[in-house]
Design a protein around this motif. Structure first.
Motif, mmCIF file in Angstrom:
data_model
loop_
_atom_site.group_PDB
_atom_site.id
_atom_site.type_symbol
_atom_site.label_atom_id
_atom_site.label_comp_id
_atom_site.label_asym_id
_atom_site.label_seq_id
_atom_site.Cartn_x
_atom_site.Cartn_y
_atom_site.Cartn_z
ATOM 1 N N ASP A 129 0.653 -1.124 0.107
ATOM 2 C CA ASP A 129 0.050 0.041 -0.032
ATOM 3 C C ASP A 129 0.843 1.248 0.198
ATOM 4 O O ASP A 129 0.527 2.299 -0.623
ATOM 5 C CB ASP A 129 -0.790 0.064 1.209
ATOM 6 N N VAL A 130 1.991 1.300 0.694
ATOM 7 C CA VAL A 130 2.681 2.511 0.739
ATOM 8 C C VAL A 130 3.535 2.578 -0.461
ATOM 9 O O VAL A 130 3.609 3.714 -0.857
ATOM 10 C CB VAL A 130 3.918 1.965 2.150
ATOM 11 N N LEU A 131 4.199 1.455 -1.052
ATOM 12 C CA LEU A 131 4.592 1.567 -2.288
ATOM 13 C C LEU A 131 3.867 2.271 -3.246
ATOM 14 O O LEU A 131 4.287 3.061 -3.981
ATOM 15 C CB LEU A 131 5.370 0.497 -2.664
ATOM 16 N N GLU B 227 0.983 3.995 -3.308
ATOM 17 C CA GLU B 227 0.789 5.407 -2.901
ATOM 18 C C GLU B 227 1.858 6.425 -3.036
ATOM 19 O O GLU B 227 1.813 7.487 -3.617
ATOM 20 C CB GLU B 227 -0.080 5.476 -1.701
ATOM 21 N N SER B 228 2.849 6.101 -2.324
ATOM 22 C CA SER B 228 4.165 6.952 -2.352
ATOM 23 C C SER B 228 4.786 7.084 -3.855
ATOM 24 O O SER B 228 5.199 8.090 -4.094
ATOM 25 C CB SER B 228 4.984 6.324 -1.351
ATOM 26 N N SER B 229 4.988 6.178 -4.462
ATOM 27 C CA SER B 229 5.585 6.201 -5.846
ATOM 28 C C SER B 229 4.569 6.539 -6.815
ATOM 29 O O SER B 229 5.092 6.973 -7.766
ATOM 30 C CB SER B 229 6.168 4.772 -6.083
ATOM 31 N N VAL B 230 3.268 7.030 -6.706
ATOM 32 C CA VAL B 230 2.461 7.440 -7.613
ATOM 33 C C VAL B 230 2.548 6.785 -8.861
ATOM 34 O O VAL B 230 2.499 7.494 -9.937
ATOM 35 C CB VAL B 230 2.713 8.876 -7.696
ATOM 36 N N GLY B 231 2.780 5.582 -9.013
ATOM 37 C CA GLY B 231 2.896 4.712 -10.447
ATOM 38 C C GLY B 231 4.356 4.709 -10.960
ATOM 39 O O GLY B 231 4.740 4.121 -11.649
ATOM 40 N N HIS B 232 5.316 5.192 -10.270
ATOM 41 C CA HIS B 232 6.630 5.263 -10.850
ATOM 42 C C HIS B 232 7.454 3.908 -10.529
ATOM 43 O O HIS B 232 8.395 3.737 -11.328
ATOM 44 C CB HIS B 232 7.386 6.425 -9.930
ATOM 45 N N ILE B 233 6.989 3.216 -9.518
ATOM 46 C CA ILE B 233 7.899 2.041 -9.055
ATOM 47 C C ILE B 233 6.788 0.819 -9.271
ATOM 48 O O ILE B 233 5.748 0.791 -8.904
ATOM 49 C CB ILE B 233 8.146 1.814 -7.718
ATOM 50 N N PRO B 234 6.961 -0.387 -9.711
ATOM 51 C CA PRO B 234 6.299 -1.529 -10.301
ATOM 52 C C PRO B 234 5.639 -1.979 -8.658
ATOM 53 O O PRO B 234 6.763 -2.145 -7.814
ATOM 54 C CB PRO B 234 7.197 -2.429 -10.893
ATOM 55 N N GLU C 28 5.460 -4.484 -6.998
ATOM 56 C CA GLU C 28 5.989 -6.022 -6.496
ATOM 57 C C GLU C 28 6.295 -6.171 -5.151
ATOM 58 O O GLU C 28 7.086 -5.089 -4.430
ATOM 59 C CB GLU C 28 7.007 -6.157 -7.540
ATOM 60 N N GLN C 29 6.062 -7.114 -4.573
ATOM 61 C CA GLN C 29 6.334 -7.386 -3.051
ATOM 62 C C GLN C 29 7.795 -7.144 -2.820
ATOM 63 O O GLN C 29 8.327 -6.755 -1.924
ATOM 64 C CB GLN C 29 6.050 -8.563 -2.576
ATOM 65 N N GLU C 30 8.764 -7.801 -3.658
ATOM 66 C CA GLU C 30 10.156 -7.747 -3.635
ATOM 67 C C GLU C 30 10.516 -6.287 -3.437
ATOM 68 O O GLU C 30 11.369 -5.921 -2.811
ATOM 69 C CB GLU C 30 10.927 -8.573 -4.772
ATOM 70 N N LYS C 31 10.170 -5.437 -4.300
ATOM 71 C CA LYS C 31 10.347 -4.008 -4.453
ATOM 72 C C LYS C 31 10.050 -3.369 -3.138
ATOM 73 O O LYS C 31 10.847 -2.562 -2.713
ATOM 74 C CB LYS C 31 9.787 -3.597 -5.791
#
Length: 146
Positions: free
Chosen positions: A20-22, A24-31, A33-36
């Motif tokens: 959820d954090v990934l 919202e915070s990346s606004v679609g810039h980061i895939p 993925e749980q690993e990421k």
């Protein structure tokens, strides 16, 4: 309402929200993925960083990551805030501001002369950081070639 260092149980709960954090915070810039998501959390905890939590009525309402690094440009130690998140049902209550102020105070008490964080373009939290005195230092620009 209390702000304090997260317990191990709370840290595990925070990690469960990493996707959820990934997102919202990346606004679609980061895939998404749980690993990421794990790659973004691991350095904070591995280097002695921790989370501060905001709780109320026995519930976790929000958290902020607190850590340190060496500034790439100046080679000086700086405090870092790698993550700030407030659960949806607790937003618009000033929790993010309280968490930021507490993290900044703790980093200052630890002797850091500066605090840094990254914000993705399009993330509305940038307004809050500006109100708290954060200033832009660099801008990463990108042109997609695909």
């Amino acid at each position: 309402m209390t702000i304090r260092k997260a317990t191990e149980r709370e840290t595990r709960e925070i990690i469960r929200h990493s996707m959820d954090v990934l997102k919202e915070s990346s606004v679609g810039h980061i895939p998404e993925e749980q690993e990421k998501a794990q790659q973004m959390i691991s350095p904070l905890l591995a280097s002695g960083g921790y989370y501060l939590v905001h709780t109320g009525n026995g519930s976790l309402q929000g958290w902020i990551g607190v850590g340190s690094t060496i500034d790439y440009y100046t080679d000086k130690p700086v405090g870092v805030i790698p993550e700030l998140y407030v659960l949806r049902q607790y937003r618009k209550q000033g929790i993010a501001t309280k968490l930021c102020k507490e993290a900044i105070a703790r980093l200052q008490q630890s002797g850091y002369a500066a605090v840094q964080l990254n914000v993705f373009a399009g993330n509305s939290i940038k307004q809050l950081y500006g109100k708290l005195g954060f200033e832009e230092v660099t801008t990463l620009m990108q042109k997609r070639l695909d």
